[in-house]
Design a protein around this motif. Structure first.
Motif, mmCIF file in Angstrom:
data_model
loop_
_atom_site.group_PDB
_atom_site.id
_atom_site.type_symbol
_atom_site.label_atom_id
_atom_site.label_comp_id
_atom_site.label_asym_id
_atom_site.label_seq_id
_atom_site.Cartn_x
_atom_site.Cartn_y
_atom_site.Cartn_z
ATOM 1 N N LEU A 137 10.941 11.431 -17.168
ATOM 2 C CA LEU A 137 11.042 10.591 -15.981
ATOM 3 C C LEU A 137 11.048 9.104 -16.335
ATOM 4 O O LEU A 137 11.874 8.332 -15.831
ATOM 5 C CB LEU A 137 9.883 10.909 -15.035
ATOM 6 C CG LEU A 137 9.870 10.172 -13.693
ATOM 7 C CD1 LEU A 137 9.330 11.077 -12.586
ATOM 8 C CD2 LEU A 137 9.018 8.894 -13.768
ATOM 9 N N VAL A 138 10.133 8.690 -17.227
ATOM 10 C CA VAL A 138 10.026 7.279 -17.577
ATOM 11 C C VAL A 138 11.268 6.815 -18.333
ATOM 12 O O VAL A 138 11.748 5.684 -18.128
ATOM 13 C CB VAL A 138 8.753 7.037 -18.414
ATOM 14 C CG1 VAL A 138 8.697 5.607 -18.935
ATOM 15 C CG2 VAL A 138 7.521 7.326 -17.569
ATOM 16 N N MET A 159 6.905 6.110 -12.305
ATOM 17 C CA MET A 159 6.593 5.979 -13.729
ATOM 18 C C MET A 159 5.092 5.825 -13.940
ATOM 19 O O MET A 159 4.506 6.454 -14.833
ATOM 20 C CB MET A 159 7.345 4.788 -14.333
ATOM 21 C CG MET A 159 8.831 5.013 -14.533
ATOM 22 S SD MET A 159 9.624 3.704 -15.517
ATOM 23 C CE MET A 159 9.746 2.397 -14.297
ATOM 24 N N TYR A 160 4.470 4.992 -13.116
ATOM 25 C CA TYR A 160 3.033 4.754 -13.239
ATOM 26 C C TYR A 160 2.240 6.048 -13.043
ATOM 27 O O TYR A 160 1.339 6.358 -13.828
ATOM 28 C CB TYR A 160 2.589 3.710 -12.218
ATOM 29 C CG TYR A 160 1.095 3.493 -12.175
ATOM 30 C CD1 TYR A 160 0.468 2.692 -13.127
ATOM 31 C CD2 TYR A 160 0.314 4.107 -11.199
ATOM 32 C CE1 TYR A 160 -0.913 2.506 -13.105
ATOM 33 C CE2 TYR A 160 -1.067 3.928 -11.169
ATOM 34 C CZ TYR A 160 -1.673 3.129 -12.129
ATOM 35 O OH TYR A 160 -3.033 2.955 -12.100
ATOM 36 N N VAL A 161 2.586 6.808 -12.014
ATOM 37 C CA VAL A 161 1.863 8.056 -11.732
ATOM 38 C C VAL A 161 2.035 9.049 -12.876
ATOM 39 O O VAL A 161 1.078 9.705 -13.311
ATOM 40 C CB VAL A 161 2.341 8.665 -10.399
ATOM 41 C CG1 VAL A 161 1.755 10.060 -10.195
ATOM 42 C CG2 VAL A 161 1.953 7.767 -9.234
ATOM 43 N N ALA A 162 3.264 9.178 -13.384
ATOM 44 C CA ALA A 162 3.520 10.113 -14.483
ATOM 45 C C ALA A 162 2.743 9.729 -15.734
ATOM 46 O O ALA A 162 2.189 10.591 -16.432
ATOM 47 C CB ALA A 162 5.024 10.160 -14.784
ATOM 48 N N ALA A 196 3.011 15.023 -21.312
ATOM 49 C CA ALA A 196 3.637 13.873 -21.968
ATOM 50 C C ALA A 196 5.149 14.050 -22.055
ATOM 51 O O ALA A 196 5.906 13.086 -21.903
ATOM 52 C CB ALA A 196 3.047 13.679 -23.366
ATOM 53 N N GLY A 197 5.597 15.293 -22.287
ATOM 54 C CA GLY A 197 7.027 15.552 -22.328
ATOM 55 C C GLY A 197 7.687 15.329 -20.981
ATOM 56 O O GLY A 197 8.768 14.727 -20.889
ATOM 57 N N GLU A 198 7.049 15.811 -19.926
ATOM 58 C CA GLU A 198 7.585 15.598 -18.586
ATOM 59 C C GLU A 198 7.562 14.116 -18.219
ATOM 60 O O GLU A 198 8.484 13.601 -17.582
ATOM 61 C CB GLU A 198 6.760 16.407 -17.583
ATOM 62 C CG GLU A 198 6.900 17.918 -17.758
ATOM 63 C CD GLU A 198 5.827 18.692 -17.013
ATOM 64 O OE1 GLU A 198 4.875 18.043 -16.522
ATOM 65 O OE2 GLU A 198 5.947 19.926 -16.923
ATOM 66 N N GLY A 217 8.501 21.204 -27.245
ATOM 67 C CA GLY A 217 8.730 20.420 -26.040
ATOM 68 C C GLY A 217 7.899 20.892 -24.869
ATOM 69 O O GLY A 217 7.115 21.830 -24.950
ATOM 70 N N ALA A 218 8.125 20.239 -23.737
ATOM 71 C CA ALA A 218 7.355 20.541 -22.539
ATOM 72 C C ALA A 218 7.545 21.986 -22.088
ATOM 73 O O ALA A 218 6.583 22.646 -21.683
ATOM 74 C CB ALA A 218 7.752 19.577 -21.421
ATOM 75 N N ALA A 219 8.755 22.487 -22.173
ATOM 76 C CA ALA A 219 9.024 23.857 -21.719
ATOM 77 C C ALA A 219 8.234 24.876 -22.544
ATOM 78 O O ALA A 219 7.677 25.835 -21.998
ATOM 79 C CB ALA A 219 10.520 24.146 -21.799
ATOM 80 N N GLU A 220 8.185 24.662 -23.851
ATOM 81 C CA GLU A 220 7.445 25.581 -24.730
ATOM 82 C C GLU A 220 5.963 25.597 -24.388
ATOM 83 O O GLU A 220 5.337 26.663 -24.319
ATOM 84 C CB GLU A 220 7.647 25.168 -26.187
ATOM 85 C CG GLU A 220 6.863 26.009 -27.185
ATOM 86 C CD GLU A 220 7.065 25.571 -28.620
ATOM 87 O OE1 GLU A 220 6.159 25.810 -29.438
ATOM 88 O OE2 GLU A 220 8.119 24.977 -28.925
ATOM 89 N N HIS A 221 5.400 24.433 -24.147
ATOM 90 C CA HIS A 221 3.971 24.377 -23.870
ATOM 91 C C HIS A 221 3.649 24.812 -22.441
ATOM 92 O O HIS A 221 2.555 25.352 -22.202
ATOM 93 C CB HIS A 221 3.450 22.975 -24.169
ATOM 94 C CG HIS A 221 3.446 22.652 -25.627
ATOM 95 N ND1 HIS A 221 2.549 23.217 -26.511
ATOM 96 C CD2 HIS A 221 4.262 21.871 -26.383
ATOM 97 C CE1 HIS A 221 2.791 22.780 -27.737
ATOM 98 N NE2 HIS A 221 3.826 21.957 -27.679
ATOM 99 N N ARG A 222 4.562 24.615 -21.521
ATOM 100 C CA ARG A 222 4.357 25.176 -20.186
ATOM 101 C C ARG A 222 4.320 26.697 -20.247
ATOM 102 O O ARG A 222 3.535 27.348 -19.547
ATOM 103 C CB ARG A 222 5.460 24.715 -19.234
ATOM 104 C CG ARG A 222 5.290 23.296 -18.716
ATOM 105 C CD ARG A 222 6.126 23.078 -17.460
ATOM 106 N NE ARG A 222 7.524 23.364 -17.674
ATOM 107 C CZ ARG A 222 8.433 22.481 -18.059
ATOM 108 N NH1 ARG A 222 8.061 21.228 -18.259
ATOM 109 N NH2 ARG A 222 9.688 22.814 -18.227
#
Length: 354
Positions: A301-302, A259-262, A295-297, A337-342
């Motif tokens: 995880l968090v 969590m900290y790394v993400a 931030a989405g990814e 979301g994250a997928a769109e921006h990736r």
């Protein structure tokens, strides 16, 4: 381009964190969510931001300072319209922004048509952040950007334009987040309500404004994820199993580390995005997409690890963890979301190889 806070920015972060901690405690957020607290608590909190001058952080050069405020507000699950006003409406309104009024942006779903009586706005935009309580609207249309309810416009005859707009708040899982469906039914506005920009300049303004909106949403999610980690660590230290704190178990330690790394990764990219906005760096487009994707990814995880750290307690209404979880998840669902921006980042990379 410095990637560390200077002394003034560190002091600003401490000042904002102290103010938010005192003025927006978890009890206030819970009271608003349950409808049991002071009915005017949210309005007083918003007025405290106005009095502190936080709504005047509209200059692009202050993007990092604005990001610092938004991170702390995300951490506190802020119930006010600050995020929409400063990161969505203000960049579009520019010099016509009124820092004393809440505002938001409408990016799609509305068209502008010219008639003998003037411009008419038609259409419906769904999932507008604070669309039900914003006093000012920046409406993006193919014909340009219209400011509805701003001081700069002369307004339409008959009903005032903002009052003619129908906004219905939608039920969403974040109980203190305002999401609305906003409908324009031939709402008449004046030519003076449209920003005086040629088409290319209008497109550039909308693009730059969207970068600020993405950065603002990303750093808000980072703040919410930090709150989840803080609560998880506190729980891991106080909760005992088999005679020892659960934080001594390797499985919990691995989750906390992940969590900290993400969070640190998403935070770094969010502040890099703010730096590119402040410096008017041409990399701001890709930086904003990277920040929102990261931030989405991060929240995925968090959210999972934070909830699992609490076990069954994490699912209870009595646990304040829920507010940070819901704010982080809502941020992922807003503005792509994250997928769109990736995918956007991949397109940019492919374009550079041609």
């Amino acid at each position: 381009m410095l990637l560390e806070f200077d002394a003034d920015q560190r002091l600003w972060r401490e000042t904002v964190r102290d103010a938010v901690g005192k003025q927006c405690p978890a009890a206030l957020v819970r009271g608003i969510a349950e409808g049991t607290g002071d009915a005017d608590a949210g309005d007083r909190l918003w007025r405290s931001y106005l009095e502190a001058g936080w709504t005047e952080l509209t200059d692009p050069e202050n993007a990092v300072e604005l990001a610092i405020v938004l991170e702390e507000l995300g951490r506190a699950t802020d119930p006010t319209p600050f995020l929409a006003t400063l990161s969505q409406y203000a960049p579009l309104a520019g010099e016509r922004f009124d820092p004393a009024k809440a505002g938001t942006a409408i990016y799609e779903g509305v068209s502008a048509n010219w008639s003998r009586q003037g411009w008419e706005l038609d259409g419906t935009s769904k999932f507008v952040l604070d669309g039900d309580r914003a006093e000012q609207l920046a409406v993006v249309t193919p014909a340009g950007v219209f400011l509805v309810g701003s001081e700069g416009g002369s307004g339409a005859t008959g009903d005032r334009p903002r009052e003619a707009v129908v906004a219905r708040r939608r039920d969403v899982f974040d109980p203190v987040l305002h999401i609305a469906e906003v409908t324009f039914d031939r709402v008449r506005v004046e030519e003076s309500d449209r920003l005086d920009l040629d088409p290319s300049a209008a497109l550039a303004l909308v693009e730059r404004s969207r970068h600020v909106a993405l950065m603002g949403m990303a750093i808000t999610m980072v703040g919410a994820c930090q709150r989840i980690l803080d609560l998880a660590l506190e729980h891991a230290k106080s909760r005992h199993q088999f005679g020892v704190p659960i934080g001594s178990f390797q499985a919990i330690q691995h989750k906390a580390t992940d969590m900290y790394v993400a969070i640190e990764r998403a935070r770094a990219l969010s502040y890099f995005s703010a730096l590119t906005i402040a410096a008017d760096d041409p990399r701001r487009r890709i930086a904003a997409a990277m920040a929102k994707a990261s931030a989405g990814e991060c929240q995925t995880l968090v959210f999972q690890h934070g909830l699992q750290t609490f076990g069954a307690m994490g699912f209870t209404w009595e646990n304040d963890l829920q507010f940070a979880l819901k704010r982080a998840k809502a941020g992922e669902l807003l503005l792509g979301g994250a997928a769109e921006h990736r995918a956007l980042i991949a397109e940019e990379f492919d374009a550079t190889r041609i």
